[in-house]
Design a protein around this motif. Sequence first.
Motif, mmCIF file in Angstrom:
data_model
loop_
_atom_site.group_PDB
_atom_site.id
_atom_site.type_symbol
_atom_site.label_atom_id
_atom_site.label_comp_id
_atom_site.label_asym_id
_atom_site.label_seq_id
_atom_site.Cartn_x
_atom_site.Cartn_y
_atom_site.Cartn_z
ATOM 1 N N SER A 6 -2.725 1.782 -4.703
ATOM 2 C CA SER A 6 -2.415 3.208 -4.562
ATOM 3 C C SER A 6 -3.672 4.042 -4.783
ATOM 4 O O SER A 6 -3.834 4.692 -5.821
ATOM 5 C CB SER A 6 -1.328 3.602 -5.577
ATOM 6 N N PRO A 7 -4.591 4.024 -3.813
ATOM 7 C CA PRO A 7 -5.835 4.777 -3.993
ATOM 8 C C PRO A 7 -5.658 6.286 -3.890
ATOM 9 O O PRO A 7 -6.475 7.041 -4.402
ATOM 10 C CB PRO A 7 -6.728 4.252 -2.868
ATOM 11 N N TYR A 8 -4.597 6.736 -3.221
ATOM 12 C CA TYR A 8 -4.365 8.167 -3.045
ATOM 13 C C TYR A 8 -2.942 8.503 -3.481
ATOM 14 O O TYR A 8 -1.984 7.892 -3.014
ATOM 15 C CB TYR A 8 -4.577 8.586 -1.588
ATOM 16 N N ILE A 9 -2.810 9.496 -4.360
ATOM 17 C CA ILE A 9 -1.495 9.876 -4.869
ATOM 18 C C ILE A 9 -0.865 10.962 -4.005
ATOM 19 O O ILE A 9 0.313 10.919 -3.681
ATOM 20 C CB ILE A 9 -1.582 10.360 -6.337
ATOM 21 N N GLY A 10 -1.643 11.973 -3.629
ATOM 22 C CA GLY A 10 -1.061 13.097 -2.898
ATOM 23 C C GLY A 10 -0.230 13.942 -3.851
ATOM 24 O O GLY A 10 -0.585 14.126 -5.010
ATOM 25 N N GLY A 11 0.891 14.467 -3.378
ATOM 26 C CA GLY A 11 1.742 15.318 -4.213
ATOM 27 C C GLY A 11 2.579 14.489 -5.158
ATOM 28 O O GLY A 11 3.722 14.152 -4.867
ATOM 29 N N GLY A 12 2.013 14.126 -6.297
ATOM 30 C CA GLY A 12 2.719 13.239 -7.217
ATOM 31 C C GLY A 12 3.722 13.948 -8.090
ATOM 32 O O GLY A 12 4.790 13.435 -8.357
ATOM 33 N N PHE A 13 3.368 15.115 -8.591
ATOM 34 C CA PHE A 13 4.244 15.913 -9.441
ATOM 35 C C PHE A 13 4.725 15.154 -10.674
ATOM 36 O O PHE A 13 5.809 15.371 -11.175
ATOM 37 C CB PHE A 13 5.434 16.468 -8.651
ATOM 38 N N GLY A 14 3.898 14.215 -11.151
ATOM 39 C CA GLY A 14 4.154 13.620 -12.445
ATOM 40 C C GLY A 14 5.039 12.403 -12.454
ATOM 41 O O GLY A 14 5.111 11.711 -13.454
ATOM 42 N N GLY A 15 5.717 12.061 -11.364
ATOM 43 C CA GLY A 15 6.593 10.906 -11.399
ATOM 44 C C GLY A 15 6.851 10.342 -10.019
ATOM 45 O O GLY A 15 7.991 10.183 -9.606
ATOM 46 N N HIS B 204 0.865 -1.179 0.000
ATOM 47 C CA HIS B 204 0.000 0.000 0.000
ATOM 48 C C HIS B 204 0.900 1.225 0.000
ATOM 49 O O HIS B 204 1.677 1.432 0.933
ATOM 50 C CB HIS B 204 -0.915 0.018 1.227
ATOM 51 N N SER B 205 0.806 2.054 -1.012
ATOM 52 C CA SER B 205 1.646 3.245 -1.079
ATOM 53 C C SER B 205 1.032 4.249 -2.038
ATOM 54 O O SER B 205 0.148 3.920 -2.828
ATOM 55 C CB SER B 205 3.060 2.872 -1.545
ATOM 56 N N SER B 206 1.494 5.498 -1.952
ATOM 57 C CA SER B 206 1.019 6.531 -2.886
ATOM 58 C C SER B 206 2.018 6.621 -4.032
ATOM 59 O O SER B 206 3.010 7.349 -3.952
ATOM 60 C CB SER B 206 0.868 7.876 -2.173
ATOM 61 N N LEU B 207 1.775 5.863 -5.072
ATOM 62 C CA LEU B 207 2.698 5.765 -6.197
ATOM 63 C C LEU B 207 1.964 6.009 -7.514
ATOM 64 O O LEU B 207 0.760 5.780 -7.624
ATOM 65 C CB LEU B 207 3.351 4.379 -6.245
ATOM 66 N N GLN B 208 2.720 6.450 -8.496
ATOM 67 C CA GLN B 208 2.227 6.555 -9.859
ATOM 68 C C GLN B 208 2.953 5.529 -10.728
ATOM 69 O O GLN B 208 3.986 4.985 -10.335
ATOM 70 C CB GLN B 208 2.473 7.964 -10.422
ATOM 71 N N ILE B 209 2.405 5.287 -11.921
ATOM 72 C CA ILE B 209 3.001 4.370 -12.900
ATOM 73 C C ILE B 209 3.234 3.016 -12.222
ATOM 74 O O ILE B 209 4.369 2.549 -12.041
ATOM 75 C CB ILE B 209 4.299 4.945 -13.508
ATOM 76 N N LEU B 210 2.144 2.365 -11.836
ATOM 77 C CA LEU B 210 2.214 1.178 -10.986
ATOM 78 C C LEU B 210 2.836 -0.024 -11.687
ATOM 79 O O LEU B 210 3.451 -0.876 -11.036
ATOM 80 C CB LEU B 210 0.818 0.828 -10.476
ATOM 81 N N LYS B 211 2.688 -0.117 -12.996
ATOM 82 C CA LYS B 211 3.277 -1.252 -13.712
ATOM 83 C C LYS B 211 4.791 -1.260 -13.545
ATOM 84 O O LYS B 211 5.400 -2.305 -13.260
ATOM 85 C CB LYS B 211 2.908 -1.187 -15.196
ATOM 86 N N VAL B 212 5.394 -0.091 -13.698
ATOM 87 C CA VAL B 212 6.852 0.000 -13.527
ATOM 88 C C VAL B 212 7.230 -0.230 -12.068
ATOM 89 O O VAL B 212 8.218 -0.926 -11.770
ATOM 90 C CB VAL B 212 7.363 1.377 -14.012
#
Length: 241
Positions: free
Chosen positions: A37-46, A9-17
Amino acid sequence: WNGDSLTLHSSLQILKVARQVLAKSLGVADDKVRILSPYIGGGFGGKMLGPDAVLAAIAAQKLGRPVKIAMARRQLFHNVYRRTDTHQRIRLAATEEGKLLAVGHDSVISQGPDGGFMEPVALGSISLYEAPVRHFSHKVVTLDMVMAGAVRAPGEAVGTLALETAMDEMAEALGRDPIDFRKLNEPKVDPMTGAPFSTRGLVACLDRGAEAFGWAKRSAQPGQVREGEWLIGMGVSAAVR
């Protein structure tokens, strides 16, 4: 862990990678890792996977129970990547009438020894304005620092800032209105490839902004407008993403 399968469980983007990286780090197959990753928060694109997630997974496996890692703000700057510093050189050449003849944008960035990301500093400069002569270069210096990575608008954000500052300086040197100078150098096709734009609304955007902000009443001479203790200036810049 559930047997040899892991749920993170984490706030991550691009989950496949992220799943591929985590699986490789743990020495398990990709299908043994599930990331929620239901919540991203401050993702800033990467917002990519970091060492904290790998350490949590290893600790949970060793202890046989769930593990949660929470970092203090000061720890973030050692455990996640940074935006690189940039050293930029901008060169512009133009006719007396204001038509750009050449644009050059060279940059040097830093990266950690194991970092694969390169900040594409001139990404915003390559298609923003028309000029027949064009030169762009990117160099990477390896430093023993935290890895650099993609932060919001990689390349364009830091590079366009430098380009637009130079455009303002060139407009002043030519004695031209900064908006008119930009409109005069609006490309009809992509200046790098010659391909037509599917959509491009920069001129309309500049016109609408000028009307909304009262650009026609602007004093081109600095330091002319005062409100109480404050000197009030009005400027313009374009951006591309």
